[in-house]
Motif scaffolding. Structure first.
Motif, PDB file in Angstrom:
ATOM      1  N   PRO A  22      -8.461  15.226 -28.086  1.00  0.00           N
ATOM      2  CA  PRO A  22      -9.486  16.241 -28.358  1.00  0.00           C
ATOM      3  C   PRO A  22      -9.442  17.356 -27.315  1.00  0.00           C
ATOM      4  CG  PRO A  22     -10.472  14.306 -27.361  1.00  0.00           C
ATOM      5  CD  PRO A  22      -9.033  13.960 -27.612  1.00  0.00           C
ATOM      6  N   ASP A  23     -10.014  18.467 -27.670  1.00  0.00           N
ATOM      7  CA  ASP A  23     -10.030  19.632 -26.785  1.00  0.00           C
ATOM      8  C   ASP A  23     -11.200  19.496 -25.809  1.00  0.00           C
ATOM      9  OD1 ASP A  23      -9.545  22.070 -25.636  1.00  0.00           O
ATOM     10  OD2 ASP A  23     -10.517  23.232 -27.222  1.00  0.00           O
ATOM     11  N   LEU A  24     -11.000  18.673 -24.801  1.00  0.00           N
ATOM     12  CA  LEU A  24     -12.041  18.461 -23.798  1.00  0.00           C
ATOM     13  C   LEU A  24     -11.851  19.415 -22.622  1.00  0.00           C
ATOM     14  CD1 LEU A  24     -12.215  14.560 -23.588  1.00  0.00           C
ATOM     15  CD2 LEU A  24     -13.943  16.079 -24.551  1.00  0.00           C
ATOM     16  N   PRO A  25     -12.938  19.772 -21.933  1.00  0.00           N
ATOM     17  CA  PRO A  25     -12.817  20.598 -20.731  1.00  0.00           C
ATOM     18  C   PRO A  25     -12.000  19.887 -19.658  1.00  0.00           C
ATOM     19  CG  PRO A  25     -15.113  20.434 -21.440  1.00  0.00           C
ATOM     20  CD  PRO A  25     -14.342  19.442 -22.244  1.00  0.00           C
ATOM     21  N   GLU A  84      -6.981  18.144 -14.240  1.00  0.00           N
ATOM     22  CA  GLU A  84      -6.460  18.818 -15.422  1.00  0.00           C
ATOM     23  C   GLU A  84      -7.203  18.390 -16.685  1.00  0.00           C
ATOM     24  OE1 GLU A  84      -4.413  21.226 -14.972  1.00  0.00           O
ATOM     25  OE2 GLU A  84      -4.205  20.772 -12.839  1.00  0.00           O
ATOM     26  N   GLU A  85      -6.869  19.044 -17.795  1.00  0.00           N
ATOM     27  CA  GLU A  85      -7.460  18.694 -19.082  1.00  0.00           C
ATOM     28  C   GLU A  85      -7.000  17.298 -19.486  1.00  0.00           C
ATOM     29  OE1 GLU A  85      -7.247  20.350 -23.655  1.00  0.00           O
ATOM     30  OE2 GLU A  85      -7.091  21.775 -21.987  1.00  0.00           O
ATOM     31  N   PRO A  86      -7.924  16.438 -19.946  1.00  0.00           N
ATOM     32  CA  PRO A  86      -7.549  15.059 -20.293  1.00  0.00           C
ATOM     33  C   PRO A  86      -6.563  15.006 -21.458  1.00  0.00           C
ATOM     34  CG  PRO A  86      -9.937  15.314 -20.119  1.00  0.00           C
ATOM     35  CD  PRO A  86      -9.364  16.692 -20.092  1.00  0.00           C
ATOM     36  N   GLU A  87      -5.688  14.036 -21.398  1.00  0.00           N
ATOM     37  CA  GLU A  87      -4.729  13.823 -22.479  1.00  0.00           C
ATOM     38  C   GLU A  87      -4.742  12.367 -22.903  1.00  0.00           C
ATOM     39  OE1 GLU A  87      -0.832  15.249 -21.608  1.00  0.00           O
ATOM     40  OE2 GLU A  87      -1.501  17.297 -21.156  1.00  0.00           O
ATOM     41  N   LEU A  89       0.826  -1.197   0.000  1.00  0.00           N
ATOM     42  CA  LEU A  89       0.000   0.000   0.000  1.00  0.00           C
ATOM     43  C   LEU A  89       0.869   1.259   0.000  1.00  0.00           C
ATOM     44  CD1 LEU A  89      -2.756   1.374   0.166  1.00  0.00           C
ATOM     45  CD2 LEU A  89      -2.727   1.011   2.643  1.00  0.00           C
ATOM     46  N   ALA A  90       1.889   1.295   0.842  1.00  0.00           N
ATOM     47  CA  ALA A  90       2.774   2.462   0.919  1.00  0.00           C
ATOM     48  C   ALA A  90       3.512   2.694  -0.401  1.00  0.00           C
ATOM     49  CB  ALA A  90       3.782   2.282   2.052  1.00  0.00           C
ATOM     50  N   GLN A  91       3.892   1.613  -1.060  1.00  0.00           N
ATOM     51  CA  GLN A  91       4.603   1.726  -2.336  1.00  0.00           C
ATOM     52  C   GLN A  91       3.768   2.460  -3.372  1.00  0.00           C
ATOM     53  OE1 GLN A  91       5.444  -2.107  -4.077  1.00  0.00           O
ATOM     54  NE2 GLN A  91       5.517  -1.237  -6.142  1.00  0.00           N
ATOM     55  N   TYR A  92       2.475   2.102  -3.451  1.00  0.00           N
ATOM     56  CA  TYR A  92       1.617   2.737  -4.451  1.00  0.00           C
ATOM     57  C   TYR A  92       1.190   4.139  -4.025  1.00  0.00           C
ATOM     58  CZ  TYR A  92       1.345  -1.476  -7.284  1.00  0.00           C
ATOM     59  OH  TYR A  92       1.659  -2.532  -8.091  1.00  0.00           O
ATOM     60  N   VAL A  93       1.049   4.359  -2.731  1.00  0.00           N
ATOM     61  CA  VAL A  93       0.739   5.710  -2.255  1.00  0.00           C
ATOM     62  C   VAL A  93       1.852   6.676  -2.615  1.00  0.00           C
ATOM     63  CG1 VAL A  93       0.444   7.138  -0.185  1.00  0.00           C
ATOM     64  CG2 VAL A  93      -0.780   4.965  -0.375  1.00  0.00           C
ATOM     65  N   ASP A  94       3.109   6.227  -2.511  1.00  0.00           N
ATOM     66  CA  ASP A  94       4.266   7.096  -2.718  1.00  0.00           C
ATOM     67  C   ASP A  94       4.704   7.189  -4.181  1.00  0.00           C
ATOM     68  OD1 ASP A  94       4.313   7.537  -0.009  1.00  0.00           O
ATOM     69  OD2 ASP A  94       5.786   5.954   0.395  1.00  0.00           O
ATOM     70  N   MET A  95       4.008   6.531  -5.092  1.00  0.00           N
ATOM     71  CA  MET A  95       4.398   6.600  -6.506  1.00  0.00           C
ATOM     72  C   MET A  95       4.355   8.038  -7.006  1.00  0.00           C
ATOM     73  SD  MET A  95       2.717   3.275  -8.429  1.00  0.00           S
ATOM     74  CE  MET A  95       3.237   3.933 -10.016  1.00  0.00           C
ATOM     75  N   ASP A  96       5.314   8.383  -7.862  1.00  0.00           N
ATOM     76  CA  ASP A  96       5.394   9.752  -8.376  1.00  0.00           C
ATOM     77  C   ASP A  96       4.411  10.012  -9.516  1.00  0.00           C
ATOM     78  OD1 ASP A  96       7.401  10.467  -6.587  1.00  0.00           O
ATOM     79  OD2 ASP A  96       8.987   9.739  -7.921  1.00  0.00           O
ATOM     80  N   ASP A  97       4.168   8.984 -10.332  1.00  0.00           N
ATOM     81  CA  ASP A  97       3.343   9.176 -11.528  1.00  0.00           C
ATOM     82  C   ASP A  97       1.866   9.167 -11.165  1.00  0.00           C
ATOM     83  OD1 ASP A  97       5.639   9.260 -13.031  1.00  0.00           O
ATOM     84  OD2 ASP A  97       5.605   7.112 -13.477  1.00  0.00           O
ATOM     85  N   LYS A  98       1.431  10.272 -10.592  1.00  0.00           N
ATOM     86  CA  LYS A  98       0.030  10.413 -10.181  1.00  0.00           C
ATOM     87  C   LYS A  98      -0.538  11.693 -10.810  1.00  0.00           C
ATOM     88  CE  LYS A  98      -0.406   7.290  -6.654  1.00  0.00           C
ATOM     89  NZ  LYS A  98       0.176   7.768  -5.418  1.00  0.00           N
ATOM     90  N   ILE A  99      -1.850  11.727 -10.919  1.00  0.00           N
ATOM     91  CA  ILE A  99      -2.537  12.942 -11.342  1.00  0.00           C
ATOM     92  C   ILE A  99      -3.500  13.355 -10.235  1.00  0.00           C
ATOM     93  CG2 ILE A  99      -2.301  12.574 -13.819  1.00  0.00           C
ATOM     94  CD1 ILE A  99      -5.069  11.407 -13.878  1.00  0.00           C
ATOM     95  N   THR A 100      -3.718  14.642 -10.103  1.00  0.00           N
ATOM     96  CA  THR A 100      -4.563  15.184  -9.034  1.00  0.00           C
ATOM     97  C   THR A 100      -6.038  15.049  -9.392  1.00  0.00           C
ATOM     98  OG1 THR A 100      -2.833  16.765  -8.455  1.00  0.00           O
ATOM     99  CG2 THR A 100      -5.054  17.226  -7.648  1.00  0.00           C
ATOM    100  N   TYR A 101      -6.830  14.711  -8.399  1.00  0.00           N
ATOM    101  CA  TYR A 101      -8.278  14.592  -8.573  1.00  0.00           C
ATOM    102  C   TYR A 101      -8.984  15.617  -7.685  1.00  0.00           C
ATOM    103  CZ  TYR A 101      -8.724  10.437 -11.506  1.00  0.00           C
ATOM    104  OH  TYR A 101      -8.721   9.568 -12.561  1.00  0.00           O
ATOM    105  N   ILE A 102     -10.158  16.045  -8.140  1.00  0.00           N
ATOM    106  CA  ILE A 102     -11.029  16.929  -7.360  1.00  0.00           C
ATOM    107  C   ILE A 102     -12.079  16.073  -6.665  1.00  0.00           C
ATOM    108  CG2 ILE A 102     -12.685  18.830  -7.476  1.00  0.00           C
ATOM    109  CD1 ILE A 102     -11.369  19.541 -10.205  1.00  0.00           C
ATOM    110  N   GLU A 103     -12.333  16.375  -5.414  1.00  0.00           N
ATOM    111  CA  GLU A 103     -13.453  15.740  -4.712  1.00  0.00           C
ATOM    112  C   GLU A 103     -14.665  16.644  -4.856  1.00  0.00           C
ATOM    113  OE1 GLU A 103     -13.966  13.496  -0.501  1.00  0.00           O
ATOM    114  OE2 GLU A 103     -13.732  15.664  -0.359  1.00  0.00           O
TER     115      GLU A 103
END
Length: 440
Positions: free
Chosen positions: A375-378, A213-216, A185-199
């Motif tokens: 595509p140019d998505l919001p 962020e804008e989807p890619e 669990l700690a290994q995946y929590v500390d991974m660098d390749d993450k994207i931020t989510y809004i609650e």
């Protein structure tokens, strides 16, 4: 003496008659009248394009959300999400001693490290198939369901799991017995390749998590491998019709064929690349959720009905126990696929001790030969702002980034789009009112 001779002659006559009858049976060739349109080419071979699947690979979360100091994130590389879930499935669980706890509030975000969000209420009995359970815990997961699993590390250095039903506000708790679970669990929590989510918590139910962020993700076009000819469908016909000798076929207006034995019917829409099957069974008893999942997965495995490619799969996405109906949705790289005609993106089965209805695609994704520009998505932030200003958004249960399947004849296009889930199911989010932003 005469009587003995009569008996001997009679016995001889019976022996001759028996021999003649035996020879007649050996040389008898039935003369069936040929029925127009009869197709009979029985084979035990399953679908050439398909494979079998285990329950643990079909029941998967749609999102994995981590919480660290009040911020939310998830994997940038969607393969990491599947890898994390597969490592979790190696864990052995104990506990469930208290059974189902009712009137349970949703855990506060500071009480857990991660949560797995499923696209439906998963029957609790499926926990036995997703994890290893200690013997005394098996009977504790017979009832109820869950749509989220919360993970946290306790003060003993082990990981606890809370299986939670957001609609019914019920939960079940277990503790991981496997050594090293906290390190995983700690290994995946500390991974660098993450994207931020809004609650997003302005809706009436549990919070919705949206990538900020804008989807890619690219616009993709695939070649398709169809299986709409009679030879392709033969394993399905063998599986669905009990007497192939009375099976007739007829062309359908607009393309394709219908197959019927006078009771059951399968319609294969060649141009649209999907089929519909109906078996008008009278019985309609309600089947418990775990059994419903087990029966439909076993049915699909029997003819290798999982027509997956390298990067896509079908996942359990919806279930209506009252109607005995199960839906398995096509998912590409962990993103759900929604069709303009959704029968091209789902396997849907209604079960009554055998399939009453069975609708499914008749193609499998081939090679991706065109990677269009994203595509140019919001952005997710703009989606959240839009929801706050939109009337009726409180009824939305979830927001997901996914693909819209567009049938282009000899190819299939997967176009990224935003989708919403409400009481009617999943549909594309209408962005026409967002100033300066379209649908891509």
């Amino acid at each position: 003496m005469r009587l003995e001779m009569i008996k001997t002659l009679g016995l001889s006559a019976l022996i001759v008659a028996s021999l003649l009858l035996t020879l007649g049976i050996w040389n008898y060739k039935p003369n069936y009248d040929e029925t127009e349109n009869v197709e009979s080419n029985y084979t035990d071979e399953p679908l050439e394009a398909g494979q079998e699947e285990a329950k643990k690979s079909v029941i998967e979360p749609s999102k994995v959300i981590f919480q660290t100091n009040g911020t939310f994130s998830s994997f940038e590389n969607r393969d990491d999400q599947e890898a994390f879930y597969q490592e979790m499935q190696e864990w052995s669980l104990a506990g469930f001693d208290q059974g189902i706890q009712t009137d349970q509030e949703l855990p506060d975000s500071d009480e857990y490290t991660a949560q797995l969000i499923f696209p439906l209420e998963v029957p609790a009995g499926s926990i036995r198939d997703l994890f290893s359970l200690e013997e005394n815990s098996v009977n504790q997961v017979q009832r109820g369901s869950f749509d989220r699993i919360f993970l946290k590390e306790n003060n003993r250095g082990t990981v606890e799991l809370v299986f939670y039903n957001t609609e019914a506000k019920m939960s079940m708790e277990a503790e991981v017995q496997s050594a090293g679970a906290a390190d995983v669990l700690a290994q995946y929590v500390d991974m660098d390749d993450k994207i931020t989510y809004i609650e997003y918590a302005e809706n009436a139910g549990a919070p919705i998590y949206i990538p900020q962020e804008e989807p890619e993700i690219n616009d993709l076009t695939f070649s398709v491998d169809t299986f709409t000819t009679f030879a392709d469908l033969d394993p399905l016909l063998n599986n669905l019709f009990t007497d192939r000798e009375v099976l007739t076929s007829n062309p359908m207006e607009g393309g394709g064929k219908s197959y019927s034995d006078g009771i059951r019917e399968l319609r294969a829409y060649e141009n649209e690349k999907y089929m519909e099957y109906i078996n008008p069974l009278p019985e309609n008893r309600t089947i418990e959720g775990t059994e419903l999942v087990n029966q439909t997965i076993n049915f699909l495995n029997a003819h290798r009905g999982w027509t997956n490619s390298a990067n896509d799969e079908y996942q359990l996405y919806n279930m209506n126990v009252q109607r005995n109906e199960v839906t398995y949705r096509l998912v590409y790289n962990e993103y759900p696929v929604f069709g303009q005609n959704d029968k091209q993106a789902t396997i849907q089965i209604t079960w009554r001790n055998q399939p009453y209805k069975y609708d499914r695609p008749l193609f499998k994704l081939g090679e991706a030969f065109d990677y269009g520009e994203p595509p140019d998505l919001p952005s997710g932030m703009e989606i959240a702002d839009y929801l706050e200003d939109t009337k009726g958004s409180s009824s939305i249960k979830d927001i997901a980034l996914g693909y819209k399947l567009i049938d282009e004849g000899i190819s299939v296009r997967l176009m990224p789009a935003w989708f919403k889930q409400d009481s009617t199911g999943w549909s594309e989010l209408d962005l026409s009112e967002m100033s300066g932003l379209g649908e891509g």
